[in-house]
Design an enzyme around this catalytic site. Sequence first.
Site, PDB file in Angstrom:
ATOM      1  N   ASP A 120       0.855  -1.168  -0.112  1.00  0.00           N
ATOM      2  CA  ASP A 120       0.075  -0.211  -0.066  1.00  0.00           C
ATOM      3  C   ASP A 120       0.682   1.189  -0.051  1.00  0.00           C
ATOM      4  OD1 ASP A 120      -2.244   1.765   0.197  1.00  0.00           O
ATOM      5  OD2 ASP A 120      -1.737   1.489   2.654  1.00  0.00           O
ATOM      6  N   LYS A 121       0.421   2.409  -0.417  1.00  0.00           N
ATOM      7  CA  LYS A 121       1.212   3.450  -0.386  1.00  0.00           C
ATOM      8  C   LYS A 121       1.084   4.414   0.972  1.00  0.00           C
ATOM      9  CE  LYS A 121       0.298   7.467  -2.044  1.00  0.00           C
ATOM     10  NZ  LYS A 121       0.552   8.830  -1.390  1.00  0.00           N
ATOM     11  N   THR A 122      -0.189   4.962   1.042  1.00  0.00           N
ATOM     12  CA  THR A 122      -0.403   5.994   2.004  1.00  0.00           C
ATOM     13  C   THR A 122      -0.115   5.326   3.514  1.00  0.00           C
ATOM     14  OG1 THR A 122      -1.828   6.884   0.616  1.00  0.00           O
ATOM     15  CG2 THR A 122      -1.779   7.783   2.923  1.00  0.00           C
ATOM     16  N   PHE A 154     -10.206  21.312  -9.100  1.00  0.00           N
ATOM     17  CA  PHE A 154      -9.328  20.206  -9.519  1.00  0.00           C
ATOM     18  C   PHE A 154      -9.943  18.822  -9.383  1.00  0.00           C
ATOM     19  CE2 PHE A 154      -6.036  17.366  -9.172  1.00  0.00           C
ATOM     20  CZ  PHE A 154      -4.953  17.643  -9.456  1.00  0.00           C
ATOM     21  N   ARG A 203       7.094  15.717  -5.810  1.00  0.00           N
ATOM     22  CA  ARG A 203       5.995  15.888  -6.814  1.00  0.00           C
ATOM     23  C   ARG A 203       5.863  17.376  -7.148  1.00  0.00           C
ATOM     24  NH1 ARG A 203       1.466  13.161  -3.284  1.00  0.00           N
ATOM     25  NH2 ARG A 203      -0.098  14.404  -4.432  1.00  0.00           N
ATOM     26  N   THR A 224      -2.019   1.246  -4.867  1.00  0.00           N
ATOM     27  CA  THR A 224      -2.817   2.469  -4.095  1.00  0.00           C
ATOM     28  C   THR A 224      -3.976   3.210  -4.347  1.00  0.00           C
ATOM     29  OG1 THR A 224      -2.231   4.884  -3.372  1.00  0.00           O
ATOM     30  CG2 THR A 224      -1.084   4.043  -5.546  1.00  0.00           C
ATOM     31  N   GLY A 225      -4.762   3.588  -3.594  1.00  0.00           N
ATOM     32  CA  GLY A 225      -6.084   4.291  -3.843  1.00  0.00           C
ATOM     33  C   GLY A 225      -5.926   5.812  -4.391  1.00  0.00           C
TER      34      GLY A 225
END
Lengths: 1227, 408
Positions: free
Chosen positions: A425-427, A616, A673, A754-755
Amino acid sequence: MARGRIRERLRRSHLHPFSCLRPNANDSEGPNPLQGPGFSRIVHCNQPHKHQKKPLKYCSNYISTTKYNIVTFLPKALYEQFRRFANLYFLVAAVLSLTAVSPFSPLSMILPLAFVVGLSMAKEALEDWRRFAQDMKVNSRKASVHKGGGVFGYKPWQKIQVGDVVKVEKDQFFPADLLLLSTSYDDGICYVETMNLDGETNLKVKRSLDVTLPLEDDESFKNFSGIIKCEDPNPSLYTFVGTFEYERQVYPLDPSQILLRDSKLRNTAYVYGVVIFTGFDSKVMQNSTKSPSKRSKIEKKMDKIIYILLSLLVLISSISSIGFAVKIKFQMPKWSYMQPLNTDNLYDPDNPGKSGVAHLITALILYGYLIPISLYVSIEIVKVFQARFINQDIHMYDEETGNTAQARTSNLNEELGQVETILSDKTGTLTCNQMDFLKCSIAGTAYGVRSSEIELAAAKQIAMDLEEQDTQNINVSRYMKSANKEDSRGGPEIELESVITSKCENDQKPAIKGFNFEDSRLMHGHWLNEPNQESLLLFFRILAICQTAVPELNEESGMITYEAESPDEASFLAAAREFGFEFYKRTQSSVFIREKYAHPGQLIEREFKILNLLEFTSKRKRMSVIVQDEDGQILLLCKGADSIIFDRLSKNGRIHEETTTKHLNDYGEVGLRTLALAYKKLDEPEYSAWNNEFVKAKTSFSTDREAMLERVADMMEKDLILVGATAVEDKLQKGVPQCIDKLAQAGLKIWVLTGDKMETAINIGYSCSLLRQGMKRICITVMNSDVVAQDSKQAAKENILMQITNSSQMVKLEKDPHAAYALIIDGKSLTFALEDDMKHHFLALAVGCASVICCRVSPKQKALVTRLVKEGTKKTTLAIGDGANDVGMIQEADIGVGISGVEGMQAVMASDFSISQFRFLERLLVVHGHWCYKRIAQMICYFFYKNIAFGLTLFYFEAFTAFSGQSVYNDWYMLLFNVILTSLPVISLGVFEQDVSSEVCLQFPALYQQGTKNLFFDWYRILGWMGNGLYSSLVIFILNIVIFYNQAFRAGGQTADMAAVGTTMFSCIICVVNFQIALTMSHFTWIQHLFVWGSIATWFLFLLLYGLMPPTYSGYVYKLLAEALGPAPIYWSTILLVTVACILPYLVHISFQRCFNPMDHHIIQEIKYYKKDVEDQRMWRRERSKARQETKIGFSARVDAKIRQLKGKLQKKSSTSVSQNCMASPS
Amino acid sequence: MSSHTASSSNGGNGSGDSGVPKRNSKRPKYSKFTQQELPACKPILTPRWVVSAFLLVAIVFIPIGIACLIGSRDVVEVVERYETKCIPVLNRTDKVQFIQSAADKTCRISMTIPKRMKQPIYVYYQLDNFYQNHRRYVKSRSDEQLKSASKENDTSACKPEDIANGRGAIVPCGLIAWSLFNDTYSFSRQNQSLTVNKMGIAWKSDKQKRFGKNVFPKNFQGGGLVGGATLNESIPLSEQEDLMVWMRTAALPTFRKLYGKIEVDLEEKEVINVTLMNYYNTYSFNGKKKLVLSTTSWIGGRNDFLGIAYLTVGMICFALSMGFTIVYFVKPRLAFYGDLATLPSYHGTEVLDRTKNVHGILLMFKAHPSLPIGTEALHHFGTSLLIVTLMSMECLKHDIDSGRILMV
């Protein structure tokens, strides 16, 4: 509250075109679809009593995740135990041992079995109890429920019924799936954190129906009633279909009115809601997949071996019983000494068939020693110890959270050593979900001197590699330097690797959350002295204005903090504040900025009127605001993904494009980023013309309203002027890049699921070195995602298939061995890619890529991807995650690892191992996994060896007793063999064996490949060990029989009886198997010494003591050692001879292997043994650098790639004098 | 197992900024045991170890082998097979019938002593094809009954030879005792008889403990079938040494049992005459009967196998140690300390020698933060390849002192 009000008004305002204005509900939905199957649920709001009878009685809100309850524990747990084939076999054997056919006493069969099964069941019970306690904690949580008459009172969660009205307060979890009725805000919105559901940390807005808005205090529920008709319980988190009948009007419901269990109310004082789904009906519970009971690959293989042994057992039993029947039929009548005529059924010459069958059972029990009963229990014991070691490992203890690593189920320890793919997972797993403003590029100048973690890590790596160079290279460089001084023509090309600020300098971490920027040119108002201050001013203003956050004054510190939708935005605002542009107030139509330095010594408050806000979205990848400053100047301020912005620049807005692009690439390279900032000035008429269009689009109710809006927005967002770019570091968790690098060196593949949206995922990919510049990226996305119609679905699918096959082709045709591909796929494409007919194409492509990133995936998809990898590659997968959204994949993977951080316990509860930080994964796998794998593998092999060596001697002997089932050993010997005499050494092997120390494991990650390649538990090795067992059994038996054939065995003239032969043989076996295990071990602490040599000593001691017991107990063994065997030299010389003869082949084998075909750990052991690592550091380091698995991800790969690139360049210009000089330099 | 169970350990404060880190009671206590850092010896099979281990085995085994062989060769053994000889020629067609008849079964045979035999000379009988180790046979006895008179009726294991019809328990019960060997031998040389000492042939422990002093034979051989010898009912079991020897069941279907000792030396070429009573029925199962005279040495009776086996293993080890020595000398392992890349498990791994072509290193310390980044700066320094690392001086002090790093 005040803040909430502001926000609420903002939400209602015209500023949010894409999300706020919903077409009036009544006319959008056509005829009510809520009939027929799947839509049968009826909820009587505020009338829970109506739900106490069928069919309206729905399941209660009580949840239980336990496997057993008090009643079912015994039968179910027993069933679980005897599902293990070996246990069942021993159960049958134990039952049969009560009958006359048994060759042993019943006790000797039942005791070990009871011990084994009891131990395993106790373990199960303990684990289930823990789950029960966890459930109880949840079930007894209190929630405020309407008790009638407008009074609310607290009830435990488990008592909540469908139809109840509940009041949930700020920062509480929703106890069930609710229909939102009203909130503390006037317009019925509330903010919800769904981290436990999908892992997303940003807040989501839920909005109640307008009709229920008046229900805003406890009193108003006195007479409230209504009927909800909706879909049946289902696992889809993002859909909901239903209607709400209230005051004789029917209103459609959609997901934005539904509050899901396990999400949390944030930034809202309270909400009221009606319970729709309770307990297991709730979406989150529906989403859960039943956790399969996991077994390690080794254990599964072990089962196969047991089957093999079982066949062997049946084979020799059949041989034995046929032999027995034949002997009974043809020879027994002649054996007058046995009174053949006076027999019972078991020895009936007239009925050899019957006797043979009865004997088969005897034989099956007798040779049961081939199947080690203590194997399972020994493995369980070993695993408990191994798990304890994992739990106690001080290197996996996190000071901050106070958590240790936890092996929650101990039966997967060895699987940790065989992992091939990590799905992460990422977060919360890789990142802390915190953004720091780190660098920026304004008008073509780069600012910001701090380094990202990637830079630091890479630099350290480079520095280390360079240090490793021997003095020769130093000489070269010295030589070169002098050469360069002479050669000042400036000709040679120069490369800058990186700039790294001192680690020591960096020690004061930024006190400001979200801001980690340092550059004296911009800080403290110095920017006013910079040449292009016009651009700087604009840049800062865009940061401060182009956002949707809400400022919040922290009373304690007087600082303003920001509640933003994404952490990037919060970091921008923090940065703007630090640069002197403090955003402090937002009204419905204006943003207020406090400017510090514009006029020295003076704080100026400015108001910017927000005319429009173009939000956004992940599709637009940009956001813009149109503002009017105090001078009446209308500006469009825009921030967005660089590629999008660059497409929209005007001709004269491209002055800095080239340098900015370069900077952006640099930033991307170091894992930051980035967003580009741009603006454009508008004049009044131009704006109002556009605004008319915009308003028209906004108020239209046609189905393509969104498309229209987008088109209009698009018209505005062009001809921009580039101001600069920002670089934000998504804070990785501590040690993540290093850990990933090491894992990559250990040959592991890492997938990120990841979500998050694609850009974020890619950025994280960069920052943890899963992606790097020069990697070929394969992005698979659905082109036109809006269309849902059937045929276009087909088209989209074909499109995806084409993308996949094309990319596969590309990967296949790649010639460059260093080329690395990265596959990035989003959730929508994944739905297609995971369909049966496509998933193998997808997997083939993914396996060919160095890194794989799946973004926007749902929890279910995470589990599906995990299953695909697990089943498609047949390799071991490990899933690691921290949130409830990772539970599916954690359960699906061969090994699930939960991060026990701050975000709840779901992942941990579902996991097999929990660690508190990602970086501990390295130690968990490379050290503990490696060790556990080898330990268990060696242990099992040895187990089979010793039982074959022992069990077959029984068979050989039986052949000499006319297959009568007589064993040459005393019952007690056999009982003790598995339980005491040989179990402790093998347990100590399983618990303490270390081929190399933990430091070496970490320094030579490639050693991990021994597990992945399964070098220690492949059939070759298993059969080798079995062969060794066969050889040993033959040697033991034949030598003993021949030596004790019929002559006197000592000077006293007596010949050896069966007890003497059996005891000698058994002594030989004990010595052989214990010496054998001593040879197998490479790590002797006092414990191993004690157990191995102690076992041999115990045997002789036992023999002595047993012999001293009264002969009624000891029988033939009475004083056997003391009187007969002990004084006989032939006894001892037989033991010596047999022991050496048995271990000789193994000794030759390992000597030979070390000599000609050493394995990696052999070499490292040798280096360590000769202390070469201390004496010859250089060699040690060289070995280390060589012992890395070739890897395409991780910063080592990055460094490699960079160096390859440099090499390439240098070779091209090899004609320069410098390089000639180098060649000539002394070597 | 669990699923998305609603729960958050610290649901209360949601703001993410978890305040004070909890003080750590959970911190594992450091101990060498739990950290798996116990001191350990890690023997590995270095060439020296391998060679010396094999050599050691050879050095130990070959002498033992020689000693065993010598010991075995010292033993003189005379074997005489008599089961056919002792049946009158006329009766040889139906030996079973003869042995079961009441006919005179006296039989005379003679044995020639090949080599001088020193006393004590052990007299054995050897039976063949006799499954004394058969389960039915082995189990058919009662240790309790043999030991104490009070357990006389403890005969449940003794079937089918447990109770004499109407006369109570058989002592000693069971098939083993029932089938007691009953051939007898008397020896003479030159018409002068040789005493066979039948005492001291059983194990001392059997005499003292396993066979009771006050247990007397009872109802023995009183059933319909007679299996073998009868016992004198006035002698307690603890004195019946023949029975003790017999009841120590043999491990193999061919076995020798001690009959007695001749306590005089026998000279070479002497002829010993044996008068034997051929009572025991081995004819129904074609069992051979042999009479054995044997001396013993320290390793027991005659058995060359042990010595040969020792010698063989010793020789093999010697050969191995030589072999390994040669191998280590002639063909030392290519990369003894390991060029790991050449090893099988690393095949296919191209190891990048990443330092080969780096031609220059320039380490620069404490650069000004605003140092312009980019090639201009490097031109300024005029290097061919510049890697700028800014680390603290302390970190690198050692390397600077040792001359590994150049300062600019």
